[in-house]
Design a protein around this motif. Structure first.
Motif, mmCIF file in Angstrom:
data_model
loop_
_atom_site.group_PDB
_atom_site.id
_atom_site.type_symbol
_atom_site.label_atom_id
_atom_site.label_comp_id
_atom_site.label_asym_id
_atom_site.label_seq_id
_atom_site.Cartn_x
_atom_site.Cartn_y
_atom_site.Cartn_z
ATOM 1 N N ILE A 356 -9.649 -3.919 -0.061
ATOM 2 C CA ILE A 356 -8.641 -2.958 0.419
ATOM 3 C C ILE A 356 -7.391 -3.714 0.863
ATOM 4 O O ILE A 356 -6.256 -3.326 0.538
ATOM 5 C CB ILE A 356 -9.226 -2.110 1.579
ATOM 6 N N GLY A 357 -7.595 -4.818 1.561
ATOM 7 C CA GLY A 357 -6.470 -5.639 2.015
ATOM 8 C C GLY A 357 -5.623 -6.114 0.846
ATOM 9 O O GLY A 357 -4.389 -6.098 0.907
ATOM 10 N N GLU A 358 -6.289 -6.505 -0.244
ATOM 11 C CA GLU A 358 -5.538 -6.994 -1.415
ATOM 12 C C GLU A 358 -4.662 -5.899 -2.016
ATOM 13 O O GLU A 358 -3.513 -6.143 -2.390
ATOM 14 C CB GLU A 358 -6.507 -7.538 -2.475
ATOM 15 N N ILE A 359 -5.218 -4.685 -2.085
ATOM 16 C CA ILE A 359 -4.421 -3.570 -2.630
ATOM 17 C C ILE A 359 -3.211 -3.313 -1.725
ATOM 18 O O ILE A 359 -2.076 -3.190 -2.196
ATOM 19 C CB ILE A 359 -5.282 -2.284 -2.766
ATOM 20 N N GLN A 384 -3.824 -4.185 8.104
ATOM 21 C CA GLN A 384 -2.538 -4.701 7.620
ATOM 22 C C GLN A 384 -1.399 -3.907 8.249
ATOM 23 O O GLN A 384 -1.558 -2.732 8.579
ATOM 24 C CB GLN A 384 -2.451 -4.561 6.092
ATOM 25 N N ALA A 385 -0.249 -4.565 8.376
ATOM 26 C CA ALA A 385 0.907 -3.876 8.943
ATOM 27 C C ALA A 385 2.186 -4.422 8.356
ATOM 28 O O ALA A 385 2.216 -5.517 7.801
ATOM 29 C CB ALA A 385 0.924 -4.032 10.455
ATOM 30 N N LEU A 431 -13.267 2.060 5.419
ATOM 31 C CA LEU A 431 -13.623 1.182 4.296
ATOM 32 C C LEU A 431 -14.260 1.969 3.155
ATOM 33 O O LEU A 431 -14.522 1.425 2.083
ATOM 34 C CB LEU A 431 -14.540 0.054 4.780
ATOM 35 N N THR A 432 -14.458 3.268 3.371
ATOM 36 C CA THR A 432 -15.015 4.149 2.345
ATOM 37 C C THR A 432 -13.919 4.828 1.513
ATOM 38 O O THR A 432 -14.231 5.640 0.646
ATOM 39 C CB THR A 432 -15.871 5.244 3.015
ATOM 40 N N LEU A 437 -7.224 6.794 -3.950
ATOM 41 C CA LEU A 437 -6.565 7.434 -2.806
ATOM 42 C C LEU A 437 -5.600 6.480 -2.121
ATOM 43 O O LEU A 437 -4.527 6.865 -1.678
ATOM 44 C CB LEU A 437 -7.601 7.907 -1.783
ATOM 45 N N LEU A 438 -6.029 5.239 -2.038
ATOM 46 C CA LEU A 438 -5.211 4.225 -1.371
ATOM 47 C C LEU A 438 -3.905 4.029 -2.154
ATOM 48 O O LEU A 438 -2.806 4.033 -1.584
ATOM 49 C CB LEU A 438 -6.013 2.922 -1.306
#
Ligand code: PLZ
Length: 454
Positions: A356-359, A384-385, A431-432, A437-438
């Motif tokens: 998720i962080g990579e995206i 992340q921010a 994390l689901t 969607l992200l």
């Protein structure tokens, strides 16, 4: 209840805009709320939730909102995660409360064992369970003071530790957290943080973690005296302060200093804990082993539960009856925690946080290339921010943060604004959440930036 109103894993994973957000039903509820609820409790997005799961919050008007906030880092395993729900339901049907201080139960011990095993370091540990992050921080300070027989507590610029009297004193930001609520607890001292984006800009060169730590340590030595310090309390990545990741080496230098001076090092992992950063605890990224760790939020998948976990010789300093509380380690909350911990360990969530962080980083770096108002991209894993500034300066741009978050909300994407200067957008989805969607949420944010900046 129609099938698609069921929460948790059953909720269709799509963004849906059925009415303006907030819609008529939410607005009705908001009018009732204004008459019934103290205005001191504010809400980021007045869309009233009826179900949630995966990466979606469904509101009272049928809108489906993409959740980039996780109820402030709580529903890391997903809202209404089936493992959490099944355990909590079973427990509620068996018994709801005894008070662990009156009659104990096995599940409390099991959660303590799990926390002792999962927190950094393989030394002998003990755990006490509590209700909230603030309560955990308060108890960590109590334990450190009894153990060291010292009073002073060192906290940092931009820190957030809670809203109770002691933790308000430890929290940095005046409005809205402290203003008018004093007098505050004594013996709290604030040291400078490592804040790479602002430190480097001010110095005109890279400030190393060791240099930033030396600055804090000088203050502690000169203004307090190491011999009087009971505890250094720090968030390994600051949460409400704006997801500030300290320069590499800062945390290890503070831990070394604490150890050399008999000071209890407390990592406040209330927001960073439990897979959020791609490690079980953020302390692990720099290989530090705190003496005490405070946890809450992600611990019980949405039920109120918090803990202090730490070195047995420190935790054992407090005699029987010195710690506790009526509800601490409530049976339903500990059952939920066992479900959440099972999810962290069995559902590959550490890996998922990294992915998720990579995206997120890919999307915000692309945005940054277009909009230099994105002054800094930072974080770890699914924490992340972006810090927003006036073009070509480091002057905060809170209006832009508000405009982009407002555009997102109107388009069914929940993004939380934070930071000392109100200029940080933070991304911390459950994390689901699905990749689709992200990505869609970042399409909306991209539009928001284009609209706000032209
Ligand atoms: N320590 C590191 O992040 C809670 C608070 C939101 P409680 N952060 C969100 C708000 O405006 O109240 C937090 C935290 C860290 C402690 C706390 C306090 O945890 O469970 O809210 O008491």
């Amino acid at each position: 209840m129609a099938h698609d109103e069921v929460g948790g894993a059953g909720l269709p994973q799509e963004r849906r805009i059925v009415t303006a957000i907030p819609g008529p039903r939410s607005q009705e509820l908001e009018a009732r709320r204004k008459r019934a609820v103290a205005p001191g409790v504010a809400s980021s997005m007045p869309a009233y939730v009826v179900a949630a799961g995966g990466g979606i919050l469904r509101d009272a008007d049928g809108n489906q909102i993409v959740d980039l906030g996780s109820g402030i880092a709580v529903t890391t395993v997903g809202n209404a995660n089936p493992r959490v729900v099944a355990r909590a339901q079973e427990q509620l049907a068996a018994f709801t409360h005894t008070c662990f201080m009156v009659n104990p139960y096995e599940s409390y011990v099991e959660v303590a064992e799990a926390l002792n095993r999962l927190t950094p370091g393989d030394h002998e540990k003990r755990t006490v369970l509590l209700n909230s992050g603030a309560e955990a921080v308060e108890n960590a300070v109590k334990i450190a003071r009894v153990h060291t027989r010292r009073n002073a507590v060192v906290v940092f610029d931009h820190a957030y530790h809670g809203r109770t009297n002691l933790t308000m004193a430890m929290t940095a930001k005046a409005a809205p957290y402290k203003k008018g609520f004093g007098p505050f607890a004594g013996e709290i001292y604030r040291a400078p943080l490592s804040y790479p984006f602002r430190d480097d800009a001010a110095a005109g060169t890279k400030v190393t973690g060791e240099e930033a730590a030396a600055r804090a340590i000088t203050l502690i030595d000169k203004q307090i005296g190491a011999d009087d310090v009971a505890a250094i309390v720090i968030e390994p990545i600051q949460g409400e302060g704006g997801f500030i990741v300290p320069a590499e080496g800062f945390l290890p230098a503070l831990v070394d200093y604490a150890r050399a001076n008999g000071i209890v090092f407390v990592a406040d992992e209330v927001q960073t804990g439990f897979a959020r950063t791609g490690a079980m605890f953020a302390s692990e990224h720099e290989g530090i082993v705190p003496d005490l760790v405070t946890t809450a939020k992600g611990l019980a998948g949405g039920l109120p539960l918090a803990a202090v976990t730490g070195r047995a010789e420190i935790m054992d300093s407090v005699g029987a009856g010195g710690l506790g509380g009526t509800y601490g380690g409530n049976p339903a909350a500990v059952a939920a925690a066992l479900g959440a911990i099972e999810a962290y360990e069995q559902d590959r969530l550490l890996e998922r946080a990294g992915a998720i962080g990579e995206i997120i980083v890919r999307r915000v770096e692309a945005l940054q290339a277009k909009h230099p108002e994105i002054g800094h991209v930072r974080g770890r894993g699914a924490m992340q921010a972006i810090e927003l500034v006036q073009r070509d300066t480091i002057d905060p741009h809170p209006e832009l943060a508000k405009a982009v978050a407002g555009h997102a909300a109107a388009n069914a994407v929940l993004v939380l604004v934070t930071g000392t200067y109100g200029n940080v957008l933070r991304f911390l989805p459950p994390l689901t959440i699905s990749d689709a969607l992200l990505e869609e949420a970042f399409d909306v944010l991209e539009e928001g930036f284009a609209q706000a900046l032209g």
